[in-house]
Write an enzyme that holds these catalytic residues in place. Sequence first.
Site, PDB file in Angstrom:
ATOM      1  N   THR A  40       0.837  -1.195   0.000  1.00  0.00           N
ATOM      2  CA  THR A  40       0.000   0.000   0.000  1.00  0.00           C
ATOM      3  C   THR A  40       0.874   1.247   0.000  1.00  0.00           C
ATOM      4  OG1 THR A  40      -1.636  -1.187   1.304  1.00  0.00           O
ATOM      5  CG2 THR A  40      -1.808   1.213   1.301  1.00  0.00           C
ATOM      6  N   THR A 143       0.220  -8.826   5.449  1.00  0.00           N
ATOM      7  CA  THR A 143      -0.715  -8.635   4.327  1.00  0.00           C
ATOM      8  C   THR A 143      -1.446  -7.295   4.373  1.00  0.00           C
ATOM      9  OG1 THR A 143      -2.264  -9.972   5.604  1.00  0.00           O
ATOM     10  CG2 THR A 143      -1.066 -11.083   3.831  1.00  0.00           C
ATOM     11  N   SER A 145      -3.609  -3.806   4.886  1.00  0.00           N
ATOM     12  CA  SER A 145      -4.990  -3.378   5.105  1.00  0.00           C
ATOM     13  C   SER A 145      -5.611  -2.854   3.815  1.00  0.00           C
ATOM     14  CB  SER A 145      -5.003  -2.264   6.152  1.00  0.00           C
ATOM     15  OG  SER A 145      -4.279  -1.150   5.668  1.00  0.00           O
ATOM     16  N   GLY A 182     -10.010  12.411   8.933  1.00  0.00           N
ATOM     17  CA  GLY A 182      -8.814  11.748   9.454  1.00  0.00           C
ATOM     18  C   GLY A 182      -7.629  12.085   8.561  1.00  0.00           C
ATOM     19  N   GLU A 203     -17.625  14.788   8.855  1.00  0.00           N
ATOM     20  CA  GLU A 203     -16.946  14.010   9.908  1.00  0.00           C
ATOM     21  C   GLU A 203     -17.904  13.743  11.067  1.00  0.00           C
ATOM     22  OE1 GLU A 203     -13.830  12.507  10.814  1.00  0.00           O
ATOM     23  OE2 GLU A 203     -15.027  12.137  12.620  1.00  0.00           O
ATOM     24  N   HIS A 445      20.005  29.115  14.425  1.00  0.00           N
ATOM     25  CA  HIS A 445      19.155  30.263  14.120  1.00  0.00           C
ATOM     26  C   HIS A 445      19.474  30.756  12.721  1.00  0.00           C
ATOM     27  CE1 HIS A 445      16.959  34.005  14.555  1.00  0.00           C
ATOM     28  NE2 HIS A 445      18.012  34.633  14.055  1.00  0.00           N
TER      29      HIS A 445
HETATM   30  P1  FAD Z   1       0.791  -3.020   3.158  1.00  0.00           P
HETATM   31  O1  FAD Z   1       1.650  -1.893   2.785  1.00  0.00           O
HETATM   32  O2  FAD Z   1      -0.678  -2.863   3.022  1.00  0.00           O
HETATM   33  O3  FAD Z   1       1.282  -4.240   2.267  1.00  0.00           O
HETATM   34  C1  FAD Z   1       0.641  -5.466   2.270  1.00  0.00           C
HETATM   35  C2  FAD Z   1       0.957  -6.173   0.977  1.00  0.00           C
HETATM   36  O4  FAD Z   1       0.553  -7.526   1.097  1.00  0.00           O
HETATM   37  C3  FAD Z   1       0.212  -5.615  -0.224  1.00  0.00           C
HETATM   38  O5  FAD Z   1       1.114  -5.345  -1.258  1.00  0.00           O
HETATM   39  C4  FAD Z   1      -0.752  -6.723  -0.610  1.00  0.00           C
HETATM   40  O6  FAD Z   1      -0.981  -6.801  -2.007  1.00  0.00           O
HETATM   41  C5  FAD Z   1       0.001  -7.948  -0.127  1.00  0.00           C
HETATM   42  N1  FAD Z   1      -0.857  -9.106   0.129  1.00  0.00           N
HETATM   43  C6  FAD Z   1      -1.991  -9.132   0.877  1.00  0.00           C
HETATM   44  N2  FAD Z   1      -2.476 -10.391   0.958  1.00  0.00           N
HETATM   45  C7  FAD Z   1      -1.627 -11.161   0.236  1.00  0.00           C
HETATM   46  C8  FAD Z   1      -1.589 -12.541  -0.050  1.00  0.00           C
HETATM   47  N3  FAD Z   1      -2.494 -13.387   0.445  1.00  0.00           N
HETATM   48  N4  FAD Z   1      -0.594 -13.002  -0.843  1.00  0.00           N
HETATM   49  C9  FAD Z   1       0.347 -12.156  -1.350  1.00  0.00           C
HETATM   50  N5  FAD Z   1       0.366 -10.851  -1.084  1.00  0.00           N
HETATM   51  C10 FAD Z   1      -0.608 -10.352  -0.291  1.00  0.00           C
HETATM   52  N6  FAD Z   1       1.773   5.562   6.613  1.00  0.00           N
HETATM   53  C11 FAD Z   1       2.802   6.340   7.018  1.00  0.00           C
HETATM   54  O7  FAD Z   1       3.525   5.948   7.937  1.00  0.00           O
HETATM   55  N7  FAD Z   1       3.063   7.540   6.427  1.00  0.00           N
HETATM   56  C12 FAD Z   1       2.302   8.020   5.415  1.00  0.00           C
HETATM   57  O8  FAD Z   1       2.565   9.108   4.906  1.00  0.00           O
HETATM   58  C13 FAD Z   1       1.202   7.247   4.970  1.00  0.00           C
HETATM   59  N8  FAD Z   1       0.415   7.677   3.976  1.00  0.00           N
HETATM   60  C14 FAD Z   1      -0.621   6.894   3.543  1.00  0.00           C
HETATM   61  C15 FAD Z   1      -1.429   7.379   2.521  1.00  0.00           C
HETATM   62  C16 FAD Z   1      -2.489   6.623   2.062  1.00  0.00           C
HETATM   63  C17 FAD Z   1      -3.350   7.163   0.957  1.00  0.00           C
HETATM   64  C18 FAD Z   1      -2.731   5.335   2.631  1.00  0.00           C
HETATM   65  C19 FAD Z   1      -3.852   4.489   2.112  1.00  0.00           C
HETATM   66  C20 FAD Z   1      -1.933   4.851   3.651  1.00  0.00           C
HETATM   67  C21 FAD Z   1      -0.874   5.635   4.128  1.00  0.00           C
HETATM   68  N9  FAD Z   1      -0.056   5.204   5.171  1.00  0.00           N
HETATM   69  C22 FAD Z   1       0.970   5.993   5.604  1.00  0.00           C
HETATM   70  C23 FAD Z   1      -0.273   3.914   5.833  1.00  0.00           C
HETATM   71  C24 FAD Z   1       0.722   2.877   5.285  1.00  0.00           C
HETATM   72  O9  FAD Z   1       0.555   2.770   3.892  1.00  0.00           O
HETATM   73  C25 FAD Z   1       0.504   1.526   5.947  1.00  0.00           C
HETATM   74  O10 FAD Z   1       0.531   1.659   7.348  1.00  0.00           O
HETATM   75  C26 FAD Z   1       1.581   0.542   5.522  1.00  0.00           C
HETATM   76  O11 FAD Z   1       1.589   0.380   4.132  1.00  0.00           O
HETATM   77  C27 FAD Z   1       1.384  -0.812   6.195  1.00  0.00           C
HETATM   78  O12 FAD Z   1       2.379  -1.672   5.775  1.00  0.00           O
HETATM   79  P2  FAD Z   1       2.167  -3.251   5.748  1.00  0.00           P
HETATM   80  O13 FAD Z   1       3.457  -3.812   5.293  1.00  0.00           O
HETATM   81  O14 FAD Z   1       1.593  -3.712   7.023  1.00  0.00           O
HETATM   82  O15 FAD Z   1       1.027  -3.509   4.641  1.00  0.00           O
HETATM   83  P1  NAI Z   2      -8.703   7.706  10.121  1.00  0.00           P
HETATM   84  O1  NAI Z   2      -8.973   6.701  11.143  1.00  0.00           O
HETATM   85  O2  NAI Z   2      -7.496   8.557  10.206  1.00  0.00           O
HETATM   86  O3  NAI Z   2      -9.948   8.727  10.019  1.00  0.00           O
HETATM   87  C1  NAI Z   2     -11.250   8.297   9.748  1.00  0.00           C
HETATM   88  C2  NAI Z   2     -12.226   9.379  10.170  1.00  0.00           C
HETATM   89  O4  NAI Z   2     -13.506   9.048   9.652  1.00  0.00           O
HETATM   90  C3  NAI Z   2     -12.373   9.498  11.684  1.00  0.00           C
HETATM   91  O5  NAI Z   2     -12.190  10.843  12.059  1.00  0.00           O
HETATM   92  C4  NAI Z   2     -13.801   9.001  11.943  1.00  0.00           C
HETATM   93  O6  NAI Z   2     -14.421   9.661  13.023  1.00  0.00           O
HETATM   94  C5  NAI Z   2     -14.506   9.345  10.625  1.00  0.00           C
HETATM   95  N1  NAI Z   2     -15.701   8.517  10.342  1.00  0.00           N
HETATM   96  C6  NAI Z   2     -15.837   7.179  10.443  1.00  0.00           C
HETATM   97  N2  NAI Z   2     -17.065   6.784  10.031  1.00  0.00           N
HETATM   98  C7  NAI Z   2     -17.743   7.914   9.644  1.00  0.00           C
HETATM   99  C8  NAI Z   2     -19.063   8.174   9.118  1.00  0.00           C
HETATM  100  N3  NAI Z   2     -19.918   7.189   8.876  1.00  0.00           N
HETATM  101  N4  NAI Z   2     -19.407   9.446   8.852  1.00  0.00           N
HETATM  102  C9  NAI Z   2     -18.525  10.461   9.074  1.00  0.00           C
HETATM  103  N5  NAI Z   2     -17.274  10.269   9.566  1.00  0.00           N
HETATM  104  C10 NAI Z   2     -16.875   9.016   9.829  1.00  0.00           C
HETATM  105  O7  NAI Z   2      -8.741   6.889   8.732  1.00  0.00           O
HETATM  106  P2  NAI Z   2      -8.210   7.239   7.288  1.00  0.00           P
HETATM  107  O8  NAI Z   2      -8.063   8.695   7.099  1.00  0.00           O
HETATM  108  O9  NAI Z   2      -9.071   6.462   6.358  1.00  0.00           O
HETATM  109  O10 NAI Z   2      -6.757   6.609   7.297  1.00  0.00           O
HETATM  110  C11 NAI Z   2      -6.564   5.188   7.485  1.00  0.00           C
HETATM  111  C12 NAI Z   2      -5.223   4.905   8.049  1.00  0.00           C
HETATM  112  O11 NAI Z   2      -4.205   5.190   7.120  1.00  0.00           O
HETATM  113  C13 NAI Z   2      -4.947   5.730   9.280  1.00  0.00           C
HETATM  114  O12 NAI Z   2      -5.034   4.876  10.395  1.00  0.00           O
HETATM  115  C14 NAI Z   2      -3.562   6.232   9.138  1.00  0.00           C
HETATM  116  O13 NAI Z   2      -2.744   5.725  10.139  1.00  0.00           O
HETATM  117  C15 NAI Z   2      -3.083   5.721   7.779  1.00  0.00           C
HETATM  118  N6  NAI Z   2      -2.560   6.871   7.042  1.00  0.00           N
HETATM  119  C16 NAI Z   2      -1.454   7.511   7.523  1.00  0.00           C
HETATM  120  C17 NAI Z   2      -0.974   8.631   6.907  1.00  0.00           C
HETATM  121  C18 NAI Z   2       0.193   9.318   7.485  1.00  0.00           C
HETATM  122  O14 NAI Z   2       0.869   8.746   8.322  1.00  0.00           O
HETATM  123  N7  NAI Z   2       0.490  10.544   7.097  1.00  0.00           N
HETATM  124  C19 NAI Z   2      -1.594   9.172   5.702  1.00  0.00           C
HETATM  125  C20 NAI Z   2      -2.772   8.451   5.301  1.00  0.00           C
HETATM  126  C21 NAI Z   2      -3.199   7.331   5.958  1.00  0.00           C
END
Ligand code: FAD
Ligand code: NAI
Length: 467
Positions: A40, A143, A145, A182, A203, A445
């Site tokens: 992801t 795997t 989320s 969020g 929200e 600074h």
């Molecule tokens: P993932 O990165 O989800 O990787 C899991 C992998 O497993 C995937 O490639 C999937 O295809 C594979 N997989 C699943 N099931 C199987 C299977 N059965 N066989 C083979 N392969 C499989 N976190 C931050 O810290 N900083 C950020 O700036 C940030 N920005 C984000 C922005 C967005 C839009 C999103 C959606 C998430 C963001 N996150 C961020 C969260 C971050 O992406 C996740 O916390 C992180 O990727 C989790 O890592 P992971 O290795 O647990 O799983």
């Molecule tokens: P989030 O958990 O950050 O925020 C979801 C928000 O949706 C909450 O404020 C919740 O109250 C609200 N909500 C839930 N159900 C609702 C409803 N029915 N109507 C209105 N509001 C509702 O989840 P988000 O933004 O989807 O991110 C998912 C995960 O991805 C986070 O846990 C975060 O850790 C990770 N992520 C991290 C980033 C980073 O580190 N910069 C960037 C993007 C994602």
Amino acid sequence: MKYDVTVIGSGPGGYVAAIRCAQLGLKTAIIEKYDTLGGTCLNVGCIPSKALLDSSEHYHNAEKRFSTHGIKVTGLKIDMKQMIQRKDDVVSQTTKGIDYLMNKNKITVFHGHGSFESATKISIAKKDGSTETIETDKTIIATGSKPITPASFNYDKKRIITSTEALNITKVPKTMTIIGAGVIGLELGSVYARLGTKVDVVEYADSAIGMMDKDLGKELTRSLKKIGIKFHFKYMVKEVTATATKTKLVAEHRDSKEALSIDAEYCLVAIGRYAYTDKLGLDKVGITTDKRGRIEVDHNLQTNVPGIYAIGDVIKGAMLAHKAEEEGVFVAERMVGQHPHINYNLIPGVVYTWPEVAAVGKTEAELKEAGTPIKVGKFPFKALGRARASMDTEGLVKIISHKETDEVLGVHMVGPRVADIIAEAVTAMEFRASAEDISRMSHAHPTYTEAVKEAALAATDNRPLHI
Ligand code: FAD
Ligand code: NAI
């Protein structure tokens, strides 16, 4: 073929675990169901979202701030296709980097869907329809989320979208509704608001980024309103529907029950993510999950089946790439009998809006609830020369320390480059610094980091120098 360790999933948890296993001399395989490695984070998360945040920030600055610097721009235009192409190039360079790392560390890569046949046998269903089975002594499940998309939101990937599709829109939408204030909602909301989209955020809670210290949500909401984002707090979204060109969101105020209806070109669902274990065959080996579908692990991150571990988004805890990475290293080192440790309290959280948001340790509310005696020091960026020079005067640094020992217990920031500055707080807290320790360290600074020193002075005995 038999491996010492097989990692399922190649996100930041999985690929880092594989590298550490290989470094420790274990014969390692990694299975990824998609064609590119990186999960992801690299493909549809951290990296592409930051690429678009950077591009949109350049546009926003050129449009709104350059003239104050005395730079005149005429004919400013957005080429959205190019913006998306650049983002794709960044992703591709980054995922290729993981191919290189796998190769360098002699890790065998399988592309296909992995599932347990038994605790030591994993079958890999490949895209061409064939299946290969490998044997393994130990397994790490990584795997990850997927986005939560309730049935009543009618997620169709076209108009009603998640972050994955929102990273690939090739024409700037006029309007977008976002469900959830969020991290994803506010980062991607910022991208589109900066590009000129009218963004409405709906929200359920009464504030943005509700898991973080309350001051941060308040400050950030104020800043994001200035770039045009409209917030509708305390609304529960009931239903979203779409036609070929537009979406309709229907919500209800959680107290007054007043109805809210918003039409927009796109509706982005950003209400959290769920642990992904589909067709993984957990039942075949008897691995247990909790109520939210997350794989249960013990203090060694081992599941209830000996030899099978789980890390990252698929287990409890913050869904963050660096948390997954720490767990990947932890598990690899545990497997060879080492004694690593993860301090979960010191995993920083960052939101890459502008101003940025960053925090580590406990919030003020958590400490008050626990009855911990505290002192709070705050310092606003507007009092810093560096911030005025760059016109980044919004936000503050807040340091909370123990009232008697002065040990720093939480650091919370909104402001320019705080995503990077938070590392200072993590380091200080890892070494159990007091607020006074930080306040007596020289900070260059003019830099944004002076706000940390000043907040530490304020926390020590309320004696900031520049306010
Ligand atoms: P993932 O990165 O989800 O990787 C899991 C992998 O497993 C995937 O490639 C999937 O295809 C594979 N997989 C699943 N099931 C199987 C299977 N059965 N066989 C083979 N392969 C499989 N976190 C931050 O810290 N900083 C950020 O700036 C940030 N920005 C984000 C922005 C967005 C839009 C999103 C959606 C998430 C963001 N996150 C961020 C969260 C971050 O992406 C996740 O916390 C992180 O990727 C989790 O890592 P992971 O290795 O647990 O799983
Ligand atoms: P989030 O958990 O950050 O925020 C979801 C928000 O949706 C909450 O404020 C919740 O109250 C609200 N909500 C839930 N159900 C609702 C409803 N029915 N109507 C209105 N509001 C509702 O989840 P988000 O933004 O989807 O991110 C998912 C995960 O991805 C986070 O846990 C975060 O850790 C990770 N992520 C991290 C980033 C980073 O580190 N910069 C960037 C993007 C994602």
